[in-house]
Design a protein around this motif. Structure first.
Motif, short mmCIF file in Angstrom:
data_model
loop_
_atom_site.label_atom_id
_atom_site.label_comp_id
_atom_site.label_asym_id
_atom_site.label_seq_id
_atom_site.Cartn_x
_atom_site.Cartn_y
_atom_site.Cartn_z
N MET A 1 20.09 29.40 16.85
CA MET A 1 19.94 29.17 15.41
C MET A 1 18.84 28.14 15.19
SD MET A 1 22.40 30.85 13.75
CE MET A 1 23.80 31.77 14.38
N ASN A 2 17.70 28.58 14.80
CA ASN A 2 16.66 27.62 14.43
C ASN A 2 15.70 28.24 13.45
OD1 ASN A 2 14.09 28.61 15.73
ND2 ASN A 2 15.47 28.61 17.49
N PHE A 3 14.98 27.37 12.77
CA PHE A 3 14.01 27.84 11.78
C PHE A 3 12.60 27.63 12.29
CE2 PHE A 3 17.76 26.50 9.50
CZ PHE A 3 18.02 27.61 8.72
N GLU A 4 12.50 27.20 13.54
CA GLU A 4 11.18 26.83 14.03
C GLU A 4 10.36 28.07 14.36
OE1 GLU A 4 13.24 24.35 16.79
OE2 GLU A 4 14.01 23.87 14.80
N ASP A 5 9.06 27.94 14.06
CA ASP A 5 8.13 28.99 14.45
C ASP A 5 7.95 28.96 15.96
OD1 ASP A 5 7.51 29.79 11.83
OD2 ASP A 5 6.09 28.15 11.59
N GLU A 9 3.32 31.35 16.14
CA GLU A 9 3.58 31.38 14.70
C GLU A 9 3.21 30.06 14.04
OE1 GLU A 9 7.31 34.53 15.25
OE2 GLU A 9 7.72 32.45 14.68
N ALA A 296 22.27 31.52 -0.26
CA ALA A 296 22.46 32.62 0.70
C ALA A 296 21.29 33.59 0.66
CB ALA A 296 23.77 33.35 0.43
N ARG A 298 18.14 32.82 0.00
CA ARG A 298 17.05 32.17 0.73
C ARG A 298 17.32 32.21 2.25
NH1 ARG A 298 15.34 27.10 2.60
NH2 ARG A 298 17.42 26.23 2.39
N LEU A 299 18.56 31.88 2.62
CA LEU A 299 18.90 31.83 4.05
C LEU A 299 18.86 33.23 4.68
CD1 LEU A 299 21.79 29.24 3.79
CD2 LEU A 299 19.57 28.88 4.89
N THR A 300 19.29 34.23 3.91
CA THR A 300 19.27 35.59 4.45
C THR A 300 17.83 36.04 4.71
OG1 THR A 300 21.38 36.11 3.42
CG2 THR A 300 20.00 37.98 4.03
N PHE A 302 15.65 34.31 6.01
CA PHE A 302 15.33 33.83 7.36
C PHE A 302 15.89 34.77 8.43
CE2 PHE A 302 15.21 29.67 5.04
CZ PHE A 302 13.85 29.49 5.15
N ARG A 303 16.99 35.42 8.10
CA ARG A 303 17.52 36.42 9.04
C ARG A 303 16.57 37.61 9.11
NH1 ARG A 303 23.03 38.20 7.45
NH2 ARG A 303 22.98 39.18 9.49
N LEU A 305 13.35 37.48 8.48
CA LEU A 305 12.16 37.01 9.21
C LEU A 305 12.41 37.00 10.72
CD1 LEU A 305 10.89 34.04 7.03
CD2 LEU A 305 9.71 36.19 7.47
N THR A 306 13.64 36.68 11.09
CA THR A 306 13.99 36.68 12.51
C THR A 306 13.76 38.07 13.11
OG1 THR A 306 15.59 34.92 12.23
CG2 THR A 306 15.88 36.33 14.15
N LYS A 310 10.85 39.24 15.90
CA LYS A 310 11.13 39.94 17.16
C LYS A 310 10.52 41.33 17.18
CE LYS A 310 15.61 37.69 17.87
NZ LYS A 310 17.05 37.86 17.63
N MET B 1 10.96 31.48 14.90
CA MET B 1 12.18 31.53 14.09
C MET B 1 13.22 32.41 14.75
SD MET B 1 13.22 32.01 10.33
CE MET B 1 11.72 31.19 9.92
N ASN B 2 14.41 31.87 14.93
CA ASN B 2 15.51 32.72 15.34
C ASN B 2 16.77 32.27 14.61
OD1 ASN B 2 16.87 34.76 16.70
ND2 ASN B 2 17.66 33.31 18.20
N PHE B 3 16.90 32.74 13.35
CA PHE B 3 18.07 32.37 12.55
C PHE B 3 19.17 33.39 12.86
CE2 PHE B 3 20.15 31.76 8.24
CZ PHE B 3 20.67 30.53 8.58
N ASP B 4 19.60 33.36 14.09
CA ASP B 4 20.56 34.35 14.59
C ASP B 4 21.05 33.79 15.93
OD1 ASP B 4 22.03 36.64 15.01
OD2 ASP B 4 20.31 37.98 15.17
N ALA B 284 25.31 33.82 5.93
CA ALA B 284 24.10 33.01 5.75
C ALA B 284 24.45 31.52 5.75
CB ALA B 284 23.41 33.41 4.45
N TRP B 291 23.42 25.84 12.55
CA TRP B 291 22.15 25.17 12.85
C TRP B 291 22.28 23.66 12.65
CZ3 TRP B 291 19.37 22.48 9.02
CH2 TRP B 291 18.18 21.91 9.48
#
Lengths: 408, 379
Positions: A1-5, A9, A296, A298-300, A302-303, A305-306, A310, B1-4, B284, B291
């Protein structure tokens, strides 16, 4: 679980952030009136920005270079969009064409002259609109009556379209028409593109309940479209329609505009029985629920984008985004009006809180729940495509289109 | 990014799901339900302890596996999905976290390895009867090394070997560590709406106890412990809510009425679409909490309260609409729907009800907005 590029990226993000800072247009000198969508000065700035991006390889980043794109990845495009939004220079004029219609054109057309229309749109030199919905074909999007009849090397079109966003300023339209009323409804449709200046095309703005005029009716009277402007097979238009609608719903789920900070600041500015409206326990309980739901969205993202990061297609998680965004926006703006009490009625930009943004959004909110798939259609999509529940019983699916009851 | 979850975390989660499906089918949960006063399955607990899960997030230096909080979240999601009737949430999310948050180095060294090994089963004792907990009105008192008062209810209070107790000390509320098998402690099981997670009344009458954390800081420490537990419990709720939606979907496909599956009616489809959206809202917010927990982020208090609110809302909705979708059969003892309805309420009440957490969330958002305004004006 992270938001880092990832390192690549992060490097890309830093590069585009620098580039945007150096090149982004300055909206500062524009008056409030000039900053409204479709104001000529605003539109011209948007057009120039689109061209600047195209020249630098930042327009339609994931598209192939021969179509005016940059041959980049979906995650690069997503990163650029984030940075563009962060800098406050994201415009809506080109979205219908670039996010919905032209990807479908590229997917379903092999005609060189048709494909040649793509690159100018990427530069912002042309604007596209969608000509799908009709007075009797809304949620029932295959119920199209607008007729296309073979004539020589082309087609003669007669019918009416409606809810056409931006049609008043569009150069081109993508049209779905009925080419065979004797076949079942989904099997007699064909998609075309046309120049909006073609004789017989008449655009009439519709005034919405919000007072805005961005939506139109489009009347087509004996309009001729050459056959090379057909997209996909004759009677094979439903596939093209589906491609565009899927793109639309994904784009609409992103959730923009007023957020929890705005409504909290509003509450803190409004006097209440004791202190401000922000001290009211009922408001605070509501705020907690609103925050959880709107964050949710906004956070979704990020899912999503994940998945892009990949190199995968996004999963079903975003299916609820548009539904949630439309409904939380309506609830939030209604709550904002309540906070203001009697003064919530006032939407004079010079007097109203936040320049009347809450009132304006409140009056738009019903449209958010209808456009791009109504709440009810979105729930059907979730139930059928995500949960695997059966479709409704259809009395119209196998009968010839002309025999379907119309209630008239 | 890996929000998973990472691929390794997904593998761990799948392994946990397979393991729990074999050792903790719903028949195991039901056996506890049908045996009033039992409150857990000791054999199942032993199997889970053997897996080493109790020490998943406890650092290796304190005898744990130290594999991380996201991994613990993944296990929590599967435990929630299985409804495993074990004191994992009390011992791991609350007792171990209490030691990690408030314990001295000696206390951590003394207790955490035993929690990780399952020798110690911990509980967190804070409630004192009906209504929201008020740190300034505690009837349980600590003086001269001894605790006196009644804690009611205490989750897993009957089975736990030790407890961390919130009590009024001379400097205000504090946390105190007590051996529940020691002198001056009496315990009684309680009849509740969720008998597969045992609740007890624990009475202290001069029970020897040692302070955990600074005296007078008990309320603030408890809030930090509960924030961490809230995120882990949100994952239990997520597992349960997802399973409710799957049960409802499967039944809607199988049950025919008026000549076709009920899942073809929009009344059912739209209901289940609403449950899907609520579950995604929970996912979410829970991921965001995971995190924050795994990085000890400054956003943790907001993320925890948001995950808690989303969890209570989603699990409640999914569990009640699962019964509704099943119709009359869903209301019977025989159907499994009520097991989730009970657990949804347990998860939703055990560390404070939604109303309380919404209040916290609003306060924390207010604080964040003020901090952002300060940063802005400092620039």
């Amino acid at each position: 679980m992270n938001f880092e590029d990832s390192p690549q990226e992060a490097e890309y993000r830093a590069r585009v952030r620098r580039w945007i800072e150096a090149n982004a247009p300055d909206l500062g000198p524009l008056s409030a009136e000039e900053r409204r969508n479709w104001h000529p000065r605003h539109k011209e700035i948007a057009r120039q920005w689109q061209a600047t991006k195209a020249d630098a390889g930042y327009a339609c980043i994931s598209w192939p270079k021969e179509r005016g794109g940059a041959g980049g990845s979906a995650i690069e495009e997503a990163i650029f969009n984030q940075e563009e939004a962060r800098a406050g220079v994201q415009f809506t004029y080109f979205m219908t064409g670039l996010h919905m219609l032209l990807p479908a054109l590229m997917e379903h057309s092999t005609d060189a002259a048709s494909l040649a229309q793509v690159a100018p749109a990427v530069r912002g030199d042309t604007i596209w609109c969608q000509l799908f919905s009709e007075p009797a074909s809304g949620s029932d999007s295959a119920g199209v009556r607008c007729a296309a009849v073979r004539e020589g090397d082309g087609w003669r079109i007669n019918g009416q379209k409606v809810w056409n966003s931006g049609a008043q300023a569009a150069d081109f339209g993508m049209l779905v028409a009925r080419t065979d009323p004797d076949r079942p409804k989904h099997k007699g449709l064909t998609v075309f593109w046309l120049d909006m200046k073609t004789p017989g095309v008449e655009v009439r703005p519709i005034r919405m309940m919000s007072g805005d005029n961005e939506l139109n009716e489009v009347f087509l009277t004996d309009v001729f479209i050459p056959d090379n402007q057909r997209i996909g097979d004759v009677d094979g238009g439903w596939k093209v329609v589906i491609s565009t609608l899927m793109n639309e719903r994904a784009a609409l789920g992103s959730g923009t505009g007023l957020n929890w900070r705005d409504v909290m600041k509003l509450a803190a500015s409004v006097p209440s029985w004791e202190g401000t409206a922000l001290d009211d326990p009922a408001f605070r309980e509501w705020l907690a629920d609103y925050y959880v739901q709107s964050e949710a969205i906004r956070l979704t993202s990020f899912r999503t984008l994940t998945s892009l990061s990949k190199g995968q297609a996004p999963g079903p998680e975003s299916s609820g985004g548009k539904l949630l965004w439309a409904n939380t926006t309506q609830a939030m703006t209604s709550q904002a009006l309540d906070l203001l009490d009697h003064f919530g009625l006032v939407d004079d930009p010079d007097m109203a809180a936040a320049g009347g943004a809450f009132q304006h959004r409140f009056m738009w909110a019903p449209g958010l729940r209808l456009g791009g798939g109504t709440d009810e259609i979105m729930k059907n999509i979730i139930a059928e495509r995500v949960l695997g529940l059966p479709g409704d019983i259809r009395v119209d699916k196998t009968v010839p289109f002309r025999e379907i009851p119309s209630g008239r | 990014m890996n929000f998973d979850y990472t691929d390794d975390q997904k593998a761990l989660k799948e392994e946990a799901r397979r393991f729990l499906a074999s050792v903790s089918p719903l028949t195991v949960v039901r056996a506890v339900l049908d045996d009033p006063g039992r409150g857990l399955d000791e054999g199942l607990w032993a199997r889970i302890v053997e897996q080493g899960w109790c020490g998943a997030a406890i650092p290796e230096s304190y005898g744990g596996l130290g594999i991380g909080y996201v991994e613990l979240c993944a296990l929590a999601e599967e435990l929630g999905r299985s409804l495993a009737p074990v004191p994992f949430a009390s011992s791991v999310y609350q007792f171990a976290e209490a030691l990690l948050v408030a314990g001295s180095e000696d206390q951590k060294q003394a207790w955490l390895p035993r929690v990780a090994a399952g020798e110690v089963v911990g509980a967190l004792a804070f409630s004192e009867g009906a209504g929201v907990l008020r740190g300034d009105r505690l009837a349980t008192r600590f003086a001269h090394g001894r605790l006196s008062g009644v804690k009611l209810p205490v989750t897993d209070g009957l089975f736990a070997t030790h407890a961390v107790v919130l009590a009024a000390g001379t400097d205000g509320p504090g946390l105190y560590l007590v051996d529940l098998a020691g002198p001056g402690v009496s315990r009684e099981g309680l009849a509740t709406i969720e008998p597969t997670r045992g609740e007890a009344q624990v009475t202290f009458d001069g029970a020897p106890a040692e302070p955990l954390g600074a005296p007078g800081e008990g309320a603030a420490l408890l809030e930090r412990i509960h924030d961490r537990a809230a995120i882990l419990l949100a994952f239990e709720a997520l597992g349960g809510a997802d399973r409710c939606l799957e049960m409802a979907r499967d039944y809607a496909l199988e049950r025919y009425a008026f000549g076709r599956p009920i899942g073809g009616y929009q009344a059912i489809k739209h209901k289940l679409a609403d449950v899907f959206v609520a579950n995604e809202v929970l996912r979410a917010n829970a991921y965001y909490g995971a995190w924050a927990l795994s990085t000890d982020a400054a956003e943790l208090p907001v993320a925890a309260a948001a995950a808690r609110v989303a969890a209570c809302n989603a699990y409640w909705l999914a569990s009640k609409e699962n019964i509704q979708t099943h119709g009359g059969i869903g209301f019977t003892w025989e159907a499994d729907c009520h097991l989730f309805y009970r657990r949804a309420r347990h998860v939703g009440l055990a560390i404070g009800a939604t109303r309380d957490w919404k209040r916290r969330l609003a306060a924390r958002l207010e604080a964040r907005l003020a901090a952002e305004a300060n940063q802005e004006s400092a620039r």
